[in-house]
Design a protein around this motif. Structure first.
Motif, PDB file in Angstrom:
ATOM      1  N   LYS A  76       5.059 -31.608  -1.893  1.00 27.89           N
ATOM      2  CA  LYS A  76       5.429 -31.509  -0.473  1.00 27.89           C
ATOM      3  C   LYS A  76       5.195 -30.067  -0.026  1.00 27.89           C
ATOM      4  O   LYS A  76       5.255 -29.130  -0.820  1.00 27.89           O
ATOM      5  N   VAL A  77       4.905 -29.905   1.248  1.00 26.27           N
ATOM      6  CA  VAL A  77       4.650 -28.578   1.813  1.00 26.27           C
ATOM      7  C   VAL A  77       5.978 -27.830   1.945  1.00 26.27           C
ATOM      8  O   VAL A  77       6.935 -28.355   2.505  1.00 26.27           O
ATOM      9  N   VAL A  78       6.025 -26.602   1.413  1.00 23.44           N
ATOM     10  CA  VAL A  78       7.214 -25.767   1.545  1.00 23.44           C
ATOM     11  C   VAL A  78       6.953 -24.547   2.424  1.00 23.44           C
ATOM     12  O   VAL A  78       7.894 -23.881   2.841  1.00 23.44           O
ATOM     13  N   ALA A  79       5.670 -24.250   2.701  1.00 27.25           N
ATOM     14  CA  ALA A  79       5.339 -23.130   3.583  1.00 27.25           C
ATOM     15  C   ALA A  79       3.925 -23.292   4.124  1.00 27.25           C
ATOM     16  O   ALA A  79       3.037 -23.777   3.425  1.00 27.25           O
ATOM     17  N   VAL A  80       3.754 -22.894   5.381  1.00 31.52           N
ATOM     18  CA  VAL A  80       2.443 -22.852   6.030  1.00 31.52           C
ATOM     19  C   VAL A  80       2.191 -21.388   6.378  1.00 31.52           C
ATOM     20  O   VAL A  80       2.999 -20.761   7.064  1.00 31.52           O
ATOM     21  N   LEU A  81       1.084 -20.849   5.860  1.00 30.32           N
ATOM     22  CA  LEU A  81       0.784 -19.434   6.009  1.00 30.32           C
ATOM     23  C   LEU A  81      -0.486 -19.211   6.811  1.00 30.32           C
ATOM     24  O   LEU A  81      -1.354 -20.081   6.868  1.00 30.32           O
ATOM     25  N   ASP A  82      -0.610 -18.029   7.390  1.00 31.99           N
ATOM     26  CA  ASP A  82      -1.810 -17.650   8.131  1.00 31.99           C
ATOM     27  C   ASP A  82      -2.998 -17.472   7.189  1.00 31.99           C
ATOM     28  O   ASP A  82      -2.832 -17.339   5.977  1.00 31.99           O
ATOM     29  N   LYS A  83      -4.195 -17.421   7.770  1.00 30.72           N
ATOM     30  CA  LYS A  83      -5.393 -17.174   6.969  1.00 30.72           C
ATOM     31  C   LYS A  83      -5.327 -15.779   6.351  1.00 30.72           C
ATOM     32  O   LYS A  83      -4.621 -14.895   6.856  1.00 30.72           O
ATOM     33  N   ASP A  84      -6.035 -15.628   5.256  1.00 33.03           N
ATOM     34  CA  ASP A  84      -6.166 -14.367   4.526  1.00 33.03           C
ATOM     35  C   ASP A  84      -4.895 -13.912   3.808  1.00 33.03           C
ATOM     36  O   ASP A  84      -4.906 -12.877   3.159  1.00 33.03           O
ATOM     37  N   ILE A  85      -3.809 -14.665   3.892  1.00 35.20           N
ATOM     38  CA  ILE A  85      -2.596 -14.332   3.133  1.00 35.20           C
ATOM     39  C   ILE A  85      -2.844 -14.711   1.671  1.00 35.20           C
ATOM     40  O   ILE A  85      -3.389 -15.763   1.381  1.00 35.20           O
ATOM     41  N   ASN A  86      -2.443 -13.850   0.759  1.00 35.24           N
ATOM     42  CA  ASN A  86      -2.577 -14.178  -0.666  1.00 35.24           C
ATOM     43  C   ASN A  86      -1.370 -13.716  -1.481  1.00 35.24           C
ATOM     44  O   ASN A  86      -1.444 -13.581  -2.696  1.00 35.24           O
ATOM     45  N   SER A  87      -0.241 -13.503  -0.796  1.00 35.69           N
ATOM     46  CA  SER A  87       1.009 -13.171  -1.462  1.00 35.69           C
ATOM     47  C   SER A  87       2.155 -13.726  -0.623  1.00 35.69           C
ATOM     48  O   SER A  87       2.227 -13.471   0.582  1.00 35.69           O
ATOM     49  N   PHE A  88       3.031 -14.497  -1.268  1.00 35.78           N
ATOM     50  CA  PHE A  88       4.128 -15.143  -0.553  1.00 35.78           C
ATOM     51  C   PHE A  88       5.314 -15.307  -1.493  1.00 35.78           C
ATOM     52  O   PHE A  88       5.154 -15.720  -2.637  1.00 35.78           O
ATOM     53  N   ALA A  89       6.516 -14.980  -1.012  1.00 33.01           N
ATOM     54  CA  ALA A  89       7.740 -15.122  -1.805  1.00 33.01           C
ATOM     55  C   ALA A  89       8.585 -16.254  -1.235  1.00 33.01           C
ATOM     56  O   ALA A  89       8.668 -16.436  -0.028  1.00 33.01           O
ATOM     57  N   LEU A  90       9.216 -16.988  -2.138  1.00 34.00           N
ATOM     58  CA  LEU A  90       9.956 -18.197  -1.785  1.00 34.00           C
ATOM     59  C   LEU A  90      11.284 -18.213  -2.513  1.00 34.00           C
ATOM     60  O   LEU A  90      11.340 -17.915  -3.712  1.00 34.00           O
ATOM     61  N   ILE A  91      12.361 -18.529  -1.811  1.00 35.03           N
ATOM     62  CA  ILE A  91      13.637 -18.795  -2.459  1.00 35.03           C
ATOM     63  C   ILE A  91      13.691 -20.292  -2.709  1.00 35.03           C
ATOM     64  O   ILE A  91      13.506 -21.098  -1.796  1.00 35.03           O
TER      65      ILE A  91
END
Length: 124
Positions: free
Chosen positions: A78-93
């Motif tokens: 399931k989708v937990v985050a939708v990010l913009d283009k060119d993003i390559n680092s994301f933190a999630l709780i």
């Protein structure tokens, strides 16, 4: 969620980011070949329930990225985050049911609009 911590850590929470050092050649995600898919997904534990993901952006024409998870025993991702283009680092709780889970990142693009479906429910 990004932008804060779960109250068990004093560190600043990292915002979604574009890290330097992408591939020399990028590929189209729209042609359906695997070359445009993200690669090299890595996870780093930030705190007891926080994970930072990084990956290599191989797409030249993505509209953004989907971060998806599949908790142990779940039928599908399931989708937990939708990010913009060119993003390559994301933190999630993570949530309690995500203590044991698999994660994936997918590039996406907006295609042609689908047919419109209308359905009326309820009383006359």
């Amino acid at each position: 969620m990004p932008g804060g911590s779960a109250g068990n850590d004093d560190k600043d929470w990292p915002a979604p980011a574009t890290l330097p050092g992408g591939p020399a050649v990028t590929h189209s995600v729209r042609d359906g070949t695997p070359a445009g898919a993200p690669s090299g997904l890595k996870a780093k534990v930030l705190q007891s329930n926080g994970i930072q993901f990084t990956w290599t952006d191989n797409a030249s024409d993505e509209e953004g990225y989907l971060v998806e998870d599949k908790p142990a025993g779940a039928a599908d991702y399931k989708v937990v985050a939708v990010l913009d283009k060119d993003i390559n680092s994301f933190a999630l709780i993570t949530l309690p049911d995500e203590d044991k889970a698999s994660y994936r990142v997918r590039a996406f693009y907006y295609g042609p609009s689908s047919n419109v479906v209308t359905r009326k429910t309820g009383g006359q």
